[in-house]
Design an enzyme around this catalytic site. Structure first.
Site: not given
Ligand code: 13P
Length: 249
Positions: A10-12, A94, A96, A164, A170, A209
């Site tokens: 997931n590149w966000k 997600h 976020e 998650e 992160g 992470s």
């Molecule tokens: P990280 O791997 O950067 O912690 O992010 C996880 C995430 O939110 C994947 O959707």
């Protein structure tokens, strides 16, 4: 039952066209591992077409979709539009988006249903905050999110769950292997309660992470059927070892 694993990146809100040269190496690693696991990259909408062209054999996904098919929804992108790009996956719910866009379980369920109607596989995210975990409510929160957002029509072929924990995203922190095992077992039981026998085949990813250093250990946990990777999916140097560690299991 061991399910075929899925490792999804997931590149966000990261990446311009300058990032596209990462993809052929990720595609090569995915092809090498084929037969043992599935690999996908979910870049921003702006890069999806070019990502598909840069790595035509790599599965591509989106990070969100609108719950309706078309109409006067400025800025919206529908699941049908995503499917039109020959994408295979779409992430919904997600944390976020639940946090910053205020998406509710009902919103997430509508998006997952739209994804399924468009022939996509929904990667539906759940997970507790640190406060909820500290209060001993992680199980309740996750079970509630599943009850509210998993479409009753969910099938192993069109639904993937990503657990998650918000506090692990992160941050470089991950739950213990025992904690991951316990919550994935609970998610499996809840999926069977909600979907019947189909629930046994729905893959449950771990996200938060995931790095080359911890991927092997996390992916070996029972009922962990793959990973949803954020930061470490942005470069082939980080993502390829995660694919390889998972394929080696
Ligand atoms: P990280 O791997 O950067 O912690 O992010 C996880 C995430 O939110 C994947 O959707």
């Amino acid at each position: 039952m061991a399910l075929r694993k899925l490792v999804a990146g997931n590149w966000k809100m990261n990446g311009t066209r300058a990032a596209l040269p990462e993809l052929p190496e990720i595609e090569a690693a995915a092809l090498n591992a084929q037969g043992r696991l599935d690999v996908a990259i979910c870049p921003p909408f702006t890069l999806m077409s070019e990502a598909a062209a840069a790595a035509p054999l790599l599965a591509i996904g989106a990070q969100d979709c609108h719950h309706l098919e078309s109409g006067a929804y400025t800025g919206g992108v529908s699941a049908a539009m995503i499917a039109d790009l020959r994408a295979r996956y779409v992430i919904v719910g997600h944390s976020e988006r639940r946090t910053y866009q205020g998406e509710t379980d009902a919103d997430v369920r509508a998006k997952a249903e739209a994804a399924q109607a468009a022939g996509l596989i929904a990667i539906l995210c759940v997970g507790e905050t640190e406060e909820q975990r500290d209060a001993g409510r992680a199980d309740l929160v996750v079970a509630g999110q599943l009850a509210g957002s998993v479409p009753p029509s969910g099938k192993a072929a069109n639904l993937v769950i990503a657990y998650e924990p918000v506090w692990a995203i992160g941050t470089g922190r991950t739950p213990s292997v025992a904690d991951v095992a316990a919550i994935h077992e609970l998610i499996r039981a809840k999926l069977i309660e909600l979907l019947g026998p189909e629930g046994t085949g729905v893959r449950i990813l771990y996200g938060g992470s995931v790095k080359p250093e911890n991927a092997g250990e996390l992916m070996a946990v029972p009922d962990v059927d793959g990973a949803l990777v954020g930061g470490a999916s942005l470069t082939a140097a980080q993502f390829v070892p995660i694919i390889q560690a998972t394929a080696a299991l």
